[in-house]
Design a protein around this motif. Structure first.
Motif: not given
Lengths: 325, 353, 368
Positions: A236-240
């Protein structure tokens, strides 16, 4: 947003006028005479003069320029017929309307660039993200060194090799050709497949490297760490969080690349013998064809300027701190 | 730390009643230049509802310790050994999914610079709602209500409209308030605040410190408060741990450490800070030299190259033997208890005004 | 190390008398803000500094304190003429340098030097320390007796660095040592005035004291006047004999150290002092410190409040504060030279009265 568009489009307009004036001047400063080329082998001064007169080259430069610009807005009449607005003149060489020639060649260039773009963006960003996620591992090192190899290659080198392997010796595929998508979608797709991939391979490399380094930088940002500290999962952190920030430098070079490609992918078109805008540009310059040169230059410049406006709007979409205006 | 033992040689604290208990924590990074021992055998306890202040300079290991508690270190380059027990649950070696459920929920962090620690791409409201929705399963609407409630609590004016603002539309103090709202949104039992006011102006700092104290009262959370500023520590902490070179060198209640410090490094910190009431004609007494390299820490006591009291210990003890930190009120120094007492009263205290 | 230098006994507070070395009158810096449509034009200004008067006397250390956005750094940059003020007058030893060009400034540039906050970015990483320190001499064409290299060694020794290290690069030094290099560079031309902009705030606590002591030695032994810009009130009190407190581009209070810290008359100075956290060693039964908690942050300097700029955060503000700007004057009961700009000044002995003023909404609500 409206203000931004008005401001940017009007400045683009001014730039186009400057570019056209500059091209015009350069053309006349060049030591070559288009009449000589048109006149052939047994040429006399008198014959050349008649040709110059026919082409309007004996008028003062300012008047010629004015006629040209007026034609874009109002259209012009030539000995070969009426040229409707937007009129970019008649080619010295072929006696065809420049606008029609460009409109004729444009679909190929659009197909070639946009198709290539889809491939190199998908491959490039995908490989870059994967390398960044697995930084320091074998995957990362493989992807990084592959991108280094491909980015140091050239289309005119890779192109003939691929052609030789897939077309001439094995006959797996047909020679690249262009069929309008409206006529034969499958033929359009298969015909351009090789040029797309060869072009994409070389661009992919650049995008892989850019996306990797920009992503690694973003992953070290503090706000990314904050998001992890809130309990958000790694993907989630990677993409968002990280990916969004990493897009800014990519959008920048993408805008420049796309603008340049739409203005004519010269090397790709020459390598695969495709007749697009790029090829047209080369022909125009070698034949000292003023109206055609002007037309191709203006179309190319328009694409680049438009891509610039889109890039700036994209910045504001990605990063709310950027204010348009 | 309710019972403070007077002897310095007692065994390490048992941590039975502690809410957070850290035992012999070691954190090492492998770098190109070698192994960095960022934290080297650290033990401490924190009780429910108390505030532990951790003081130290850059490279003392104070920030690394707390990132490790949250499990935010890079697992590829970092080796962590020792025990971190939060409310009976062992965190070292816990699975990532387990830690994710605790982070932002049972334990939350407030970072130093709210400008870089908040994402510029999303609204304040969204960033507060995210952990709330993840940990409580609340709907978007409920989470938004909660975000507005939290913003009201931390004193953001017009919270109903400002919830849709981006961080860059907030002033520095407001951003830190929003960050506090984000940390507290799931009512965590443990808050780790890493220099939360260092980037702020002094009048805003005073507001934020009071706000944290008041909210702690209301939420009953435990706080680990990290800072280099002894003044801030004095305002905030119930207990203080002084760190140097990846180890704790002194520990005690705030009053004990500030009024009767026992470690030469703590003395150095106190006498290098001018105060608002001190004698202006008295020169500051800086600690000579620079903080130690963690790649190649000094032998024996890590502070010995900068220590002015080595001759009082005599012999080579300071350069060969690393002094251990006892339980409870303690300091890791080879000076005897009497020496510490006399030196402080005679040489240090008179300078502090 | 600076603390190993022999020291003359600290002199008492210097009287602010005689001819000032540097005078600023109505010093103003408005940075334009562009916007509008269809053509961008100046639509406003960041009033970073808005009419500041101050004087610096030879050999004294003059402090400039305030929170971010108060204009203290911009003021410092104008005093060294790194920025040209939009309005006002700067006089150095009787000579007007407000609009002096490069040529006219040349002889003065060597007498006014600057030390910057960040010891990492203010030194060129590709130059050796020797080159960095000798650059001011080179640029000004000064050939000291014994040569530049000898002078560099001497300077390195003065700031407590090993003179043999002149061939090293900045990255080989720690933060504190780099700041010493910055000091050595500022000293190279034997200046009369050094403007130090937050010279220690990027350093660790223990290193801060080293640099403060060094600056103090330099100031006292070489008789250099200092404008010491900082946000840390305790350090300014330690270093400066006189100081000015700035808020949103204005000086709200100026005076000597004792008077200002012990009897602040401006509510802002008062609030600022009460907000400083103290590592107090006093017993619990010592008188409670006063607690003043302002509300919000400093307003934007693009659109500062009318009248008194502090009124939006002040607990004493009345209608007159919005309409009339209070002049910076000597109030009755103030010591000589202690000026305050306030309509409703404090009584001046309130610091330990233990009173509580809480303006912050959130705190009020939580503490109810």
């Amino acid at each position: 947003m409206l203000r931004f568009l008005i401001r940017r489009l009007s400045s683009a307009f001014v730039i186009l006028i400057l570019i056209s004036a500059f091209t015009f001047l350069i053309f006349f400063a060049a030591p070559r005479d288009p009449a000589v080329l048109a006149c052939g082998k047994n040429c006399t001064e008198a014959a050349k003069d008649i040709i110059r007169d026919n082409l309007g080259l004996n008028d003062p430069i300012a008047q010629q320029y004015w006629e040209f610009m007026r034609g874009i807005v109002m259209g012009r009449d030539f000995s070969v017929g009426r040229c409707d607005a937007p009129c970019l003149g008649v080619s010295f060489n072929t006696d065809l309307m420049v606008w029609d020639t460009i409109v004729d060649r444009l679909p190929l260039t659009l197909s070639l660039s946009l198709g290539g773009l889809v491939i190199f963006l998908t491959l490039g960003l995908g490989a870059g993200l994967m390398a960044a996620a697995k930084k320091g591992t074998v995957t990362d090192k493989t992807l990084s060194s592959m991108s280094l190899v491909f980015s140091s290659m050239q289309i005119y080198f890779l192109g003939p090799i691929v052609l030789g392997a897939l077309v001439f010796s094995s006959g797996i595929m047909e020679s690249p050709r262009y069929v309008p998508i409206t006529e034969d979608p499958l033929g359009w797709f298969t015909g351009l497949l090789i040029p797309w991939f060869v072009m994409a391979l070389i661009f992919t490399a650049q995008y892989t490297r850019m996306s990797r380094s920009s992503m690694i930088e973003q992953l070290q940002e503090e706000h990314v760490r904050t998001a992890r500290a809130k309990g958000m999962s790694r993907p989630y952190v990677f993409f968002r969080y990280a990916w969004r920030g990493s897009l800014i430098p990519i959008v920048t070079i993408l805008g420049m690349d796309l603008g340049a490609l739409l203005g004519g992918a010269i090397v790709t078109e020459m390598t695969f013998s495709l007749a697009g805008i790029g090829r047209l540009a080369v022909d125009a310059v070698t034949n000292i064809d003023l109206p055609l040169t002007m037309g191709v230059m203006l179309i190319g410049a328009t694409f680049i300027l438009m891509c610039n406006v889109v890039v700036d709007a994209a910045y504001a979409y990605i990063d709310p701190r950027v204010r348009l205006g | 730390m309710t019972t403070l033992t007077k002897t310095e040689d007692a065994p390490a604290p048992t941590g039975r009643d502690a809410f957070l208990s850290v035992r012999d924590l070691r954190v090492q990074f492998s770098t190109e230049d070698g192994i960095v021992k960022a934290v080297d055998g650290l033990s401490f306890d924190l009780e429910r509802g108390r505030t532990l202040g951790i003081v130290g300079e850059s490279g003392s290991g104070k920030s690394v310790t707390n990132l490790t508690v949250l499990g935010l270190h890079n697992p590829k380059t970092t080796t962590v050994t020792g025990e971190i027990v939060l409310d009976g649950q062992e965190l070292t070696g816990a699975r990532e999914k387990t830690l994710e459920k605790l982070r932002g929920n049972k334990m939350a962090m407030i970072f130093q610079d709210p400008l870089t620690a908040l994402s510029p791409f999303y609204t304040i409201g969204r960033q507060i709602m995210e952990p709330f929705r993840k940990h409580t399963g609340a709907s978007k609407k409920e989470a938004r209500e909660r975000a507005i409630e939290m913003l009201t609590k931390v004193g953001i004016p017009h919270p109903k409209t400002r919830v849709d603002d981006y961080p860059h539309q907030f002033s520095g103090g407001m951003r830190q308030r929003a960050m506090i709202a984000m940390a507290l949104v799931c009512d965590p039992d443990l808050i780790i605040a890493d220099e939360p006011t260092t980037a702020l102006d002094v009048t805003v700092q005073a507001q934020i410190l009071d706000l944290l104290k008041d909210l702690q009262q209301e939420f009953g959370s435990s706080i680990i408060f990290i800072t280099h500023d002894l003044g801030v520590i004095a305002e905030m902490a119930d207990d203080i741990m002084v760190m140097y070179g990846g180890r704790a060198v002194e520990r005690g209640s705030a009053a004990e450490v500030l009024r009767a410090p026992r470690h030469p490094y703590t003395w150095g910190l106190l006498s290098s800070m001018p105060s608002l009431s001190g004698n202006v004609h008295e020169k500051l007494m800086p600690i000579p030299g620079n903080p130690p390299s963690l790649l190649n820490p000094p032998s024996g006591c890590a502070f010995h190259p900068r220590c002015g009291f080595r001759s009082e210990v005599g012999g080579t003890l300071c350069t060969t033997d690393r002094p251990e930190l006892g339980a409870g009120r303690a300091s890791a120094c080879h000076l005897t208890a009497e020496q510490k007492q006399t030196l402080f009263v005679e040489q240090i205290k008179p300078r502090l005004g | 190390m600076s603390d190993e230098l022999t020291l003359t006994e600290p002199k008492d507070t210097l009287p602010a008398t005689g001819e000032p070395l540097l005078t600023a009158e109505n010093l103003t810096m408005h940075f334009p803000v562009y916007g509008g449509f269809p053509f961008k034009r100046k639509v406003g200004a960041v009033k970073a500094v808005d009419g500041v008067d101050l004087q610096v006397f030879p050999g004294e250390s003059f402090g400039l304190v305030g929170e971010s956005g108060c204009g203290k750094s911009t003021t410092g940059r104008m005093l060294t003429r790194l920025l040209e003020p939009t309005d006002g007058r700067i006089t150095y030893r009787g000579q007007d340098i407000t609009r002096a060009g490069r040529k006219q400034l040349a002889p003065i540039r060597s007498e006014i030097q600057m030390i910057f906050q960040d010891p990492y970015s203010s030194l060129n990483p590709r130059q050796t320390v020797g080159k960095i320190i000798s650059a001011p001499m080179e640029i000004n064409g000064i050939e000291p007796p014994g040569g530049r290299e000898a002078r560099v060694r001497e300077l390195l020794e003065i700031v407590g660095l090993n003179p043999e290290h002149f061939n090293r690069f900045p990255h080989e030094f720690s933060g504190g040592q780099r700041q010493r290099i910055g000091v050595a560079r500022a000293l190279a031309l034997e200046p009369k005035l050094i403007v130090a902009d937050e010279p220690v705030s990027a350093l660790d606590v223990s290193i801060q004291a080293q640099v403060v002591n060094l600056l103090q030695d330099v100031q006292k032994e070489l008789g250099i006047a200092f404008v010491f810009i900082a946000h840390d009130l305790a350090i300014v009190r330690h270093f400066s004999q006189r100081l000015a407190v700035m808020y949103l581009g204005k000086v709200v209070e100026v005076g000597d150290r004792d008077s200002l810290y012990n009897a602040p008359r401006h509510p802002y100075t008062h609030a600022l002092l009460s907000a400083v956290p103290e590592a107090s060693l006093h017993d619990d039964d010592a008188p409670q410190r006063e607690r003043i908690r302002l509300t919000g942050d400093v307003p934007s300097p693009i659109n500062p409040p009318s009248g008194c700029r502090f009124r939006t955060r002040c607990w004493k503000a009345q209608d007159v504060c919005a309409t009339e700007e209070p002049p910076l004057v000597q109030l009755s009961g103030n010591r000589d030279g202690h000026l305050t700009a306030c309509h409703f000044p404090e009584d001046g002995d309130a610091l330990s009265s233990g009173k509580e003023i809480v303006m912050d909404e959130a705190l009020r609500r939580l503490e109810k």
